[in-house]
Design a protein around this motif. Structure first.
Motif, short mmCIF file in Angstrom:
data_model
loop_
_atom_site.label_atom_id
_atom_site.label_comp_id
_atom_site.label_asym_id
_atom_site.label_seq_id
_atom_site.Cartn_x
_atom_site.Cartn_y
_atom_site.Cartn_z
N GLU A 143 -16.25 -14.13 8.97
CA GLU A 143 -15.77 -12.74 9.06
C GLU A 143 -16.66 -11.85 8.21
N LEU A 144 -17.28 -10.87 8.86
CA LEU A 144 -18.17 -9.92 8.19
C LEU A 144 -17.37 -8.71 7.70
N GLY A 145 -17.68 -8.23 6.51
CA GLY A 145 -16.94 -7.10 5.97
C GLY A 145 -15.47 -7.42 5.80
N ILE A 146 -15.18 -8.56 5.22
CA ILE A 146 -13.80 -9.07 5.18
C ILE A 146 -12.89 -8.25 4.28
N SER A 147 -13.45 -7.52 3.31
CA SER A 147 -12.67 -6.65 2.43
C SER A 147 -11.55 -7.44 1.75
N SER A 148 -10.28 -7.04 1.96
CA SER A 148 -9.15 -7.72 1.31
C SER A 148 -8.57 -8.84 2.16
N GLY A 149 -9.19 -9.12 3.31
CA GLY A 149 -8.77 -10.25 4.14
C GLY A 149 -7.51 -10.05 4.97
N PRO A 150 -7.28 -8.86 5.54
CA PRO A 150 -6.03 -8.62 6.28
C PRO A 150 -5.89 -9.45 7.56
N ASN A 151 -7.00 -9.96 8.10
CA ASN A 151 -6.92 -10.73 9.35
C ASN A 151 -6.57 -12.19 9.14
N GLU A 174 -8.66 -12.05 -3.78
CA GLU A 174 -7.55 -11.82 -2.86
C GLU A 174 -7.73 -12.61 -1.56
N VAL A 175 -8.96 -12.68 -1.08
CA VAL A 175 -9.25 -13.45 0.13
C VAL A 175 -8.94 -14.94 -0.09
N ALA A 176 -9.36 -15.48 -1.22
CA ALA A 176 -9.10 -16.89 -1.52
C ALA A 176 -7.60 -17.17 -1.59
N GLN A 177 -6.85 -16.24 -2.17
CA GLN A 177 -5.40 -16.41 -2.28
C GLN A 177 -4.74 -16.38 -0.91
N LEU A 178 -5.17 -15.45 -0.04
CA LEU A 178 -4.61 -15.36 1.30
C LEU A 178 -4.93 -16.62 2.12
N CYS A 179 -6.12 -17.17 1.93
CA CYS A 179 -6.47 -18.41 2.62
C CYS A 179 -5.51 -19.53 2.23
#
Length: 261
Positions: free
Chosen positions: A87-95, A117-122
């Motif tokens: 994912e390019l431009g993942i930012s805060s990982g909403p997807n 935040e992305v790691a936590q959402l994963c």
């Protein structure tokens, strides 16, 4: 040009004009500091604006995005049998919450502001985060050819400096039969002149502050590089009449597939 150079270009000539006027001196100093500091804070501003946009979309996009990302169940897998998503431009990982459980993710952005935040959402959504890649879409040289099952972008193409180069890179890293899933805000496409005018008015500010071109259509660039493209246009509802959100309501969503052979 470096931020310090820009500061000097703004402050020094105007400072000489305003010599003897303390009020103007302070104004020019503030402008100079703002120009100098903006590159340092811009990433954080971009991050929070994108987060605001995704929060405004809220649950009203859940059904559409669930369907959109269900395509990840039908993409090629790597040698270990994993679906690998870049994912390019993942930012805060909403997807991330829409990715099938067990998906392997290569998260990428031009800065690392949202990495934690992305790691936590994963972790919360059963997605395996392989790595966080700090890179521009136009240069994915850190990734080998034919190495990912799918590439995802959301609200990213507007700020790409060279979309053709980015499409070439996406094509390169996709496995044969892999898919590029996109959802991007675009120029008004249904003849709403009030919205088109608002986009034209806000365009200079978006470009100056965020390098965001809200007047692009994107689909023309995608179809130049992918023969098989399935896309549709829609408007995101704007119940609270937020002006920023109003200008970004027109969207295109779809998938482009790399030939299997």
């Amino acid at each position: 040009m470096k931020a310090v150079d820009m500061c000097q270009l703004v402050a020094v000539p105007l400072g000489s004009v305003a010599a003897g006027h303390s009020f103007f001196k302070w104004v020019l100093l503030l402008i100079g500091f703002a120009v100098m500091l903006w590159p340092r804070v811009r990433g954080h501003v971009d991050y929070h604006i994108l987060k605001h946009m995704h929060q405004r979309m809220g649950n009203q996009m859940d059904e559409r995005l669930t369907s959109h990302f269900s395509q990840l169940r039908h993409v090629p897998r790597d040698a270990s049998g994993n679906v690998v998503v870049l994912e390019l431009g993942i930012s805060s990982g909403p997807n991330i919450r829409f990715f099938p459980e067990g998906t392997h993710l290569i998260a990428s952005d031009i800065n690392r502001i949202g990495a934690t935040e992305v790691a936590q959402l994963c972790e919360e959504n059963g997605v395996v985060m392989e790595r966080f890649l700090q890179a521009y879409a136009e240069d994915l040289s850190a990734l080998p050819d034919s190495s990912v099952s799918a590439v995802v972008t959301s609200l990213v193409m507007c700020s790409m400096s060279d979309r053709d180069r980015a499409m070439q890179e996406i094509q390169r890293v996709l496995m044969p039969g892999g898919r590029y899933l996109f959802m991007e805000h675009i120029r008004e496409h249904e003849g709403n002149w009030a919205r088109l005018l608002s986009q034209m008015l806000i365009f200079p500010m978006f470009m100056l502050l965020f390098s965001c071109n809200c007047m692009r259509r994107h689909i023309d660039v995608i179809t130049r590089h992918f023969a098989l493209v399935d896309a549709s246009h829609f408007h995101i509802p704007n119940g609270t009449k937020d002006f920023l959100f109003y200008t970004c309501q027109p969207h295109v969503i779809g998938a482009a597939t790399k030939p299997a052979h």
